[in-house]
Design a protein around this motif. Structure first.
Motif, PDB file in Angstrom:
ATOM      1  N   GLN A  27     -32.067  21.206 -13.321  1.00 14.84           N
ATOM      2  CA  GLN A  27     -31.021  20.425 -12.662  1.00 14.84           C
ATOM      3  C   GLN A  27     -29.657  20.951 -13.100  1.00 14.84           C
ATOM      4  O   GLN A  27     -29.538  21.640 -14.114  1.00 14.84           O
ATOM      5  CB  GLN A  27     -31.131  18.939 -13.037  1.00 14.84           C
ATOM      6  N   ASN A  28     -28.659  20.620 -12.324  1.00 10.26           N
ATOM      7  CA  ASN A  28     -27.289  21.024 -12.665  1.00 10.26           C
ATOM      8  C   ASN A  28     -26.880  20.326 -13.965  1.00 10.26           C
ATOM      9  O   ASN A  28     -26.798  19.097 -14.008  1.00 10.26           O
ATOM     10  CB  ASN A  28     -26.353  20.622 -11.528  1.00 10.26           C
TER      11      ASN A  28
ATOM     12  N   ARG B 118     -24.181  19.875 -15.315  1.00 13.80           N
ATOM     13  CA  ARG B 118     -22.960  19.068 -15.239  1.00 13.80           C
ATOM     14  C   ARG B 118     -23.295  17.605 -14.990  1.00 13.80           C
ATOM     15  O   ARG B 118     -22.655  16.703 -15.542  1.00 13.80           O
ATOM     16  CB  ARG B 118     -22.065  19.601 -14.114  1.00 13.80           C
TER      17      ARG B 118
ATOM     18  N   THR C  30     -34.698  21.673  -4.512  1.00 13.36           N
ATOM     19  CA  THR C  30     -33.789  22.264  -5.511  1.00 13.36           C
ATOM     20  C   THR C  30     -33.647  23.764  -5.297  1.00 13.36           C
ATOM     21  O   THR C  30     -34.639  24.496  -5.203  1.00 13.36           O
ATOM     22  CB  THR C  30     -34.300  21.990  -6.936  1.00 13.36           C
TER      23      THR C  30
ATOM     24  N   ARG D 124     -24.636  27.170  -8.346  1.00  9.11           N
ATOM     25  CA  ARG D 124     -24.982  25.909  -9.025  1.00  9.11           C
ATOM     26  C   ARG D 124     -26.186  25.269  -8.325  1.00  9.11           C
ATOM     27  O   ARG D 124     -26.375  25.407  -7.116  1.00  9.11           O
ATOM     28  CB  ARG D 124     -23.808  24.943  -9.018  1.00  9.11           C
ATOM     29  N   LEU D 125     -26.993  24.572  -9.120  1.00  8.36           N
ATOM     30  CA  LEU D 125     -28.205  23.967  -8.578  1.00  8.36           C
ATOM     31  C   LEU D 125     -27.875  22.745  -7.729  1.00  8.36           C
ATOM     32  O   LEU D 125     -27.090  21.878  -8.137  1.00  8.36           O
ATOM     33  CB  LEU D 125     -29.150  23.572  -9.711  1.00  8.36           C
TER      34      LEU D 125
END
Length: 472
Positions: free
Chosen positions: A253-254, A256, A304, A312-313
Motif C-alpha cells: 500500500q502507499n 503515505r 492495486t 505511487r501505489l
C-alpha cells in the motif's frame, strides 16, 4: 504430562464467585437432591476456566457421575420439563434453566463420533476427552474443591494452550477453530505440540455452521480477534482456511496513507479497531462489522497498481471490486442472507464518509448515501469508516484509538442533514396518488420519481412534489 488427580480448595474469591453463580441460576436444590441420591456432581467446562480467570461466566454446565440416565431424568423431572434432544450425547436440559446436565462419556473420532456414556467413569477419564487443559478442570459444588488432573490452572497462569491428549485432539477437527478463537479471546499461545497438531489437521469435514459458531465466539468475545487469523498465518493454515485473507498478505500500500504495511496488516488492525469500538452494539451489528472489516479491502488484490505518472501505489475502485471477493468469502461461513447483505454494503461504501467530507458534499449526497445503506444507517457505516482510519498504526500491530477528524465531521454533517440515524422518509404515499386518480403500476414509478426528487432537491412539501409530477 501429569495425570494424578490434583485437588485444592477454592480460594475465598473463587468460592464467592461460584456461590454467586449457584444462587443466580438457582440450582442448589437440584444439586442437593442429586447428591442425596448418590450422584457425584461436578461443574465442568468453560465456567471453571472463567472463574479462575475472574471473567464473566457465559455458560454453566454440570456433569453427574454415579447415576444412570433413567434415574437422572427422574430426579431432574422434579424441577421442570426435561429436554432430551442431546440425549444421544448424554446431555439433558431442564426448562427453564439454560444449563447442560450431562453424563460422563467417551467420544470416538469423526464428524459423527460414536459416543460411549458411562455413569461410573472416573473423573480423570471423563476430563481426558476434553480439548485443552484449561477446559479439563472441574469444581465440586458441595465441597467447593477444584479438580485439575492435567495442569490446566498452571497453563492459564503461563498463558499457554495445551492439548489434553494429542491422539484424541485430532478426532474432532473443529478443535483447530476452537484453538483459534480461544487464542484470540484469552490472548494465549499454543505450545509447540498443539501448533504442530493444528498445522497438520484435516479440517475438510467441518460443517459451515460449526465454523461459523467458533468465528462468532471470537468476534463477540475477543478484544483482539485478529490474533486468531495472525496465528493461522504463522502455521501456514490461512491459505487453505481463509484464502481471501491470505491473498492480502504482501499486497503493498502507499506508505503515505498506510504506514502499517500490507493490506493484511491493515485488515487485522481494522478488525481489532471495530471489535473494540462496536462493543456496545447488538450481536448482529458487531458480527456484520467484524465481517465487514475482514472484507472491506479485499478488492485491493486485483486493483492495486503503480500510478502511470509517478509510480505511487493506487487502488482505485477497490470498494466495488471487493464485493465479489466478499461474496465468495462469506458463502463459506454463513447462510444468513441478512448478514451478507449488510457486509456487502459496508464493503461497497466504507470509503464514502471521508470522501464526502473531503469533497465538501452537500446534504443531497448524504441523503442518497442514507438510502443506499438502508435498512442500516450512516451511524452504522461510521463504525467501519472510523476503524478503517484507525487501522494504520505503523509503530505496532494494534490500531490507533484516537478520534478520526473526517469521520467526526461526517457524523456532524449527516446529523445536520437529518439522515444520520435513518434515511429521509418519503413525503408522498400511494394514497396521495390514488386521490388524484392514479392507479395500477404507474403508482410505483411516480413514487420513485418523487422520492428521488425529494432526496436530490431537499423539497419536503407535498404540494411541490405533486407539482413536480404534474399532479399539482
Amino acid at each position: 504430562m501429569e495425570t494424578g488427580l490434583f485437588t485444592r480448595g477454592l480460594s475465598a474469591g473463587e468460592r464467592d464467585s461460584f456461590s454467586y453463580l449457584l444462587e443466580l441460576y438457582r440450582v442448589s436444590p437440584i444439586l442437593k437432591v442429586l447428591t442425596s441420591a448418590g450422584g457425584r456432581v461436578y461443574c465442568v467446562g468453560g465456567a471453571v476456566r472463567d472463574i479462575l480467570l475472574k471473567k464473566d461466566v457465559k455458560d454453566l454446565d454440570f456433569e453427574i457421575h454415579g447415576l444412570a440416565e433413567p434415574r437422572l431424568i427422574k430426579i431432574l423431572s422434579q424441577f421442570g420439563v426435561v429436554a432430551t434432544q442431546g440425549r444421544v450425547f448424554g446431555v439433558l436440559r431442564v426448562n427453564p434453566w439454560d444449563i447442560d446436565w450431562s453424563l460422563p462419556r467417551a467420544d470416538g473420532s469423526g464428524r459423527r463420533p460414536a459416543v460411549l456414556i458411562d455413569p461410573e467413569m472416573g473423573l480423570v477419564e471423563a476430563l481426558r476427552r476434553r480439548d485443552l487443559t484449561m477446559n479439563a478442570m472441574a469444581i465440586d459444588p458441595i465441597k467447593m474443591e477444584l479438580f485439575d488432573p492435567f495442569g490446566g490452572e498452571r497453563d492459564l497462569q503461563d498463558r499457554v494452550l495445551r492439548a489434553v491428549n494429542a491422539q484424541t485432539f485430532v478426532d474432532d477437527p473443529l478443535r483447530l477453530y476452537r484453538v483459534m478463537q480461544f487464542l484470540a479471546r484469552f490472548e494465549m499461545e499454543p505450545d509447540d505440540k498443539l501448533a504442530f497438531l493444528c498445522k497438520n489437521m484435516d479440517v475438510s469435514r467441518v460443517s459451515r455452521e460449526r465454523i461459523e459458531g467458533e468465528l462468532k465466539k471470537m468476534f463477540l468475545r475477543a478484544c483482539r480477534p485478529s490474533l486468531g487469523f495472525r496465528w493461522l498465518a504463522t502455521i501456514s493454515r490461512l491459505i487453505d482456511l481463509f484464502p481471501e485473507l491470505s491473498l492480502l498478505v504482501g499486497v503493498a500500500q502507499n506508505p503515505r496513507w498506510h504506514p502499517e504495511g500490507d493490506v493484511f496488516e491493515h485488515t487485522m488492525q481494522v478488525l481489532d479497531a471495530v471489535a473494540l469500538d462496536a462493543s456496545p452494539l447488538s450481536e448482529m451489528d458487531r458480527l456484520a462489522l467484524c465481517y465487514g472489516a475482514l472484507c472491506h479491502d479485499m478488492g485491493k488484490v486485483s486493483t492495486t497498481r503503480p500510478h502511470e505518472y509517478d509510480g505511487r501505489l493506487i487502488s482505485y475502485g477497490h470498494e466495488e471490486a471487493g464485493v465479489e471477493y466478499a461474496v465468495k468469502f462469506l458463502k463459506r461461513f454463513t447462510a444468513c442472507k441478512e448478514l451478507v447483505a449488510r457486509v456487502l454494503k459496508l464493503v461497497r461504501y466504507h470509503m464514502r464518509p471521508c470522501a464526502l467530507v473531503r469533497g465538501g458534499a452537500g446534504c443531497a449526497a448524504y441523503r442518497r448515501l442514507a438510502v443506499c445503506l438502508a435498512p442500516d444507517s450512516l451511524a452504522f457505516l461510521a463504525y467501519i469508516a472510523r476503524a478503517d482510519m484507525r487501522g494504520r498504526n505503523g509503530g505496532g500491530n494494534r490500531p490507533h484509538t484516537n478520534s478520526v477528524r473526517c469521520v467526526d465531521e461526517f457524523i456532524i454533517k449527516a446529523t445536520q442533514c437529518g439522515v444520520f440515524d435513518a434515511p429521509q422518509a418519503p413525503v408522498l404515499s400511494g394514497k396521495d396518488l390514488l386521490e388524484r386518480g392514479i392507479s395500477g403500476k404507474r403508482i410505483g414509478g411516480l413514487l420513485a420519481r418523487a422520492y428521488e426528487y425529494q432526496i436530490s432537491s431537499g423539497v419536503q412539501e407535498r404540494a411541490l412534489l405533486l407539482a413536480y409530477l404534474g399532479l399539482g
